[in-house]
Design a protein around this motif. Structure first.
Motif, PDB file in Angstrom:
ATOM      1  N   VAL A   4      63.517 -97.502 -36.665  1.00  0.00           N
ATOM      2  CA  VAL A   4      62.102 -97.650 -36.982  1.00  0.00           C
ATOM      3  C   VAL A   4      61.773 -96.735 -38.155  1.00  0.00           C
ATOM      4  CG1 VAL A   4      59.748 -97.390 -36.130  1.00  0.00           C
ATOM      5  CG2 VAL A   4      61.557 -98.230 -34.591  1.00  0.00           C
ATOM      6  N   GLN A 104      62.180 -98.099 -25.461  1.00  0.00           N
ATOM      7  CA  GLN A 104      61.550 -98.215 -26.761  1.00  0.00           C
ATOM      8  C   GLN A 104      62.276 -97.349 -27.772  1.00  0.00           C
ATOM      9  OE1 GLN A 104      57.324 -97.432 -26.295  1.00  0.00           O
ATOM     10  NE2 GLN A 104      57.175 -98.802 -24.540  1.00  0.00           N
ATOM     11  N   PHE A 106      61.873 -95.185 -31.219  1.00  0.00           N
ATOM     12  CA  PHE A 106      60.810 -94.487 -31.911  1.00  0.00           C
ATOM     13  C   PHE A 106      61.172 -94.181 -33.356  1.00  0.00           C
ATOM     14  CE2 PHE A 106      57.564 -93.405 -28.811  1.00  0.00           C
ATOM     15  CZ  PHE A 106      58.189 -93.783 -27.629  1.00  0.00           C
ATOM     16  N   GLY A 107      60.143 -94.169 -34.166  1.00  0.00           N
ATOM     17  CA  GLY A 107      60.278 -93.701 -35.531  1.00  0.00           C
ATOM     18  C   GLY A 107      60.155 -92.187 -35.582  1.00  0.00           C
ATOM     19  N   PRO A 108      60.302 -91.612 -36.771  1.00  0.00           N
ATOM     20  CA  PRO A 108      60.253 -90.148 -36.909  1.00  0.00           C
ATOM     21  C   PRO A 108      58.851 -89.574 -36.808  1.00  0.00           C
ATOM     22  CG  PRO A 108      60.508 -91.160 -39.039  1.00  0.00           C
ATOM     23  CD  PRO A 108      60.606 -92.273 -38.039  1.00  0.00           C
TER      24      PRO A 108
END
Lengths: 115, 108
Positions: A4, A104, A106-108
């Protein structure tokens, strides 16, 4: 696989200014989430998209926050106008219907500071 | 309403010591529980889920419905286990609810 992607990673603005965050989910993931994470707390859901449709936005403060996912891929979260209390990390996550619902990716995150 | 509580903000242990990160939940239905981990300067990632009954990096977690708990355990902590750990419940409305997190520090 980049995972992501979120941008920007950091944003500093003055109160009352607008700000926007962008998220590109993992390719093929139809579900996209925006979370808010305050310092010392766990992530809290703001909005969930199934493809283009916002299916859960009950936690989104609609007076100043808005989000869109026009083509069912990437998404933008906007705050207008920003307030001091909006300083936090904004996380984007994505998942696929083939995965367990709680799994899920996750992005940073985008760390927002409102001065 | 669903709720996840992690009573310890910080847990500090020495390398080789056993670790137990506590998680309690409140949910009227049949929960799906997860542990997520965030290492320093990395993104939040899934560690394990209760339905898999798996051991990941030496960690295990057992769902205890009677005590409404899902504690994370490891018999011998390693320095690389130092991270933020979040317990999460997937329940009503297809919503993932996170606890407040526990910072684990493993000292050499």
């Amino acid at each position: 696989e980049a995972g992501v992607v979120q941008s920007p990673r950091y944003k500093i603005i003055e109160k009352k200014q607008p700000v926007a965050f962008w998220c590109n989910p993992i390719s093929g993931h139809n579900t996209l989430y925006w979370y808010l994470q305050n310092l010392g707390q766990g992530p809290e859901l703001l909005i969930r998209y199934e493809n283009e449709e916002a299916v859960d936005d009950s936690q989104l403060p609609k007076d100043r926050f808005s989000a869109e996912r026009l083509k069912g891929v990437d998404s933008t979260l906007k705050i207008q106008p920003a307030e001091l209390g909006d300083s936090a990390v904004y996380l984007c996550a994505s998942s696929s219907s083939g995965l367990a619902g709680g799994e899920q990716f996750f992005g940073p995150g985008t760390r927002l500071t409102v001065l | 309403a669903q709720r996840v509580t992690q009573p310890e903000k910080l847990l500090s242990v020495f390398k080789g010591a056993p670790v137990e990160l506590k998680c309690n939940y409140s949910y009227s239905g049949s929960p799906e529980l997860f542990w997520y981990v965030q290492y320093s300067r990395q993104r939040l990632q899934l560690l394990l889920r209760h339905i898999s009954r798996e051991s990941i990096k030496g960690f295990t977690a057992d769902l205890n419905k009677g005590e409404t708990s899902f504690h994370l355990k490891k018999p011998f902590a390693q320095e690389e286990d130092s991270a933020m750990y979040y317990c999460a419940l997937y329940g009503a409305g297809n919503m993932l609810t996170f606890g407040g997190g526990t910072r684990l520090m493993v000292k050499p």
